[in-house]
Design an enzyme around this catalytic site. Sequence first.
Site, PDB file in Angstrom:
ATOM      1  CE  LYS A  43      -0.281  -0.523   4.881  1.00 44.02           C
ATOM      2  NZ  LYS A  43      -0.726  -1.525   5.893  1.00 44.02           N
ATOM      3  NE  ARG A 137      -6.294  -0.109  11.200  1.00 44.98           N
ATOM      4  CZ  ARG A 137      -5.032  -0.118  10.979  1.00 44.98           C
ATOM      5  NH1 ARG A 137      -4.373   0.722  10.907  1.00 44.98           N
ATOM      6  NH2 ARG A 137      -4.762  -1.396  10.148  1.00 44.98           N
ATOM      7  CE1 TYR A 253      12.219  31.724   0.585  1.00 45.34           C
ATOM      8  CE2 TYR A 253      12.522  29.303   0.615  1.00 45.34           C
ATOM      9  CZ  TYR A 253      12.146  30.583   0.178  1.00 45.34           C
ATOM     10  OH  TYR A 253      11.642  30.372  -1.228  1.00 45.34           O
ATOM     11  CG  MET A 301       8.763  22.836  -2.360  1.00 46.87           C
ATOM     12  SD  MET A 301       7.360  23.588  -3.224  1.00 46.87           S
ATOM     13  CE  MET A 301       6.663  24.428  -2.061  1.00 46.87           C
TER      14      MET A 301
HETATM   15  C1  LIG Z   1      -0.260  -2.037   6.764  1.00 44.76           C
HETATM   16  C2  LIG Z   1      -0.555  -3.381   7.262  1.00 44.76           C
HETATM   17  C3  LIG Z   1       0.199  -4.438   7.085  1.00 44.76           C
HETATM   18  C4  LIG Z   1       1.790  -4.589   7.171  1.00 44.76           C
HETATM   19  O1  LIG Z   1       2.143  -3.908   8.264  1.00 44.76           O
HETATM   20  P1  LIG Z   1       3.649  -3.684   8.629  1.00 44.76           P
HETATM   21  O2  LIG Z   1       3.842  -3.311  10.107  1.00 44.76           O
HETATM   22  O3  LIG Z   1       4.370  -2.563   7.831  1.00 44.76           O
HETATM   23  O4  LIG Z   1       4.461  -5.053   8.539  1.00 44.76           O
HETATM   24  C5  LIG Z   1      -0.223  -5.682   7.330  1.00 44.76           C
HETATM   25  N1  LIG Z   1      -1.607  -5.987   7.811  1.00 44.76           N
HETATM   26  C6  LIG Z   1      -2.501  -4.932   7.476  1.00 44.76           C
HETATM   27  C7  LIG Z   1      -4.060  -5.118   7.672  1.00 44.76           C
HETATM   28  C8  LIG Z   1      -1.941  -3.591   7.355  1.00 44.76           C
HETATM   29  O5  LIG Z   1      -2.965  -2.649   7.110  1.00 44.76           O
END
Ligand SMILES: *Cc1c(COP(=O)(O)O)cnc(C)c1O
Length: 354
Positions: A43, A137, A253, A301
Amino acid sequence: MNIPDLPPPAQRLVIDQAALAANWRALADLAGSPGVAVGAAVKADAYGLGVDLVVPALRAAGARDFFVAHWAEARAVMAHAPAASIAVLHGVGNGPEAHFARATGVRPVLNSLLQVRHWLEAGGGPCHLMVDTGMNRLGLAPHELGDPSLGLLAIEVLHSHLASADEASAQNEAQLRLFCQCAPQVGAPRLALANSAGIALGRAYHFDLVRPGLALYGGIAHRSLADCIRPAFRLEAAVLQVRDLGAGDPVGYNATFRAPRAMRAATVCLGYADGLLRAFEGQAFLRHQGVILPVVGRISMDLVVVDCTAAPGLGEGDLVEVPWSLPQVAQASGLSHYEALTVLGRRLARVACT
Ligand SMILES: *Cc1c(COP(=O)(O)O)cnc(C)c1O
């Protein structure tokens, strides 16, 4: 008009695909693969490193299960992996998402009874299911697992997610126990609980599939992983200009820095838009051929100025490197390893190291 090829980029995020593969194998060893499948959370564009280089490297290493948060992210991963090997953690929250999932074959991770309904109304099919075991969550509550609509699903994997795997917390065992109670109610062919840190908690947490993210990219999710996880990228940028400063000359700056004595300063094309956050001011340094170049003045930046008095050979066009490891960045800035990765700027050219 024909647009010519771009010139070589002046800043590069160099991805070490061999290190990605080595980290995946190290986690596979810990998880007891091949009995346990080791997937990959990719992700947020593979935590900022870029799915285009990360996913092929992890597939070549042996990863067969990929996790993203959003449907747009799934499409980017589909260029490199079969749709059926990709799952979207946020599931399907409406008809269009459910139809996209059905049309592509990417698996939704269903998180609520409402999501189950969206999925069934779109026609259903293979999917994953997330049960919440105490993080509050995402995921169905354990008491919802008896809902008759679940019997209509083709669930491939039952997931849950650990809230405190990076700590020696009683919450880990409590979640493990609850997950074990939930699993028989669903009867999914595969079970998955552990993220990177969860892998370090031991065999009881591995089940059939683990979902590491951070550790693949060189982040230390749990102290015990520090020895087997390697950095997976480095960041380089070119010097645009070098100048001599006299004692008292201000830099940048708001003139927050004044040269305490005559010195040489180099302007490097890297700034907070690239992930060199202003929160790093006062601690940041770059490096050239082993010589430390302290950042002086404000981080802009697109630009930063370094004291290069100690590197008299440094000139325009030379590449300097950001020599920090994720643990160093985290310590200097207060950012987590996760944030230090995901703030890496989008415009950095992601290139494979050769
Ligand atoms: C992001 C995520 C992971 C990976 O977690 P890490 O701590 O980066 O290894 C695994 N499972 C779910 C549901 C996640 O959202």
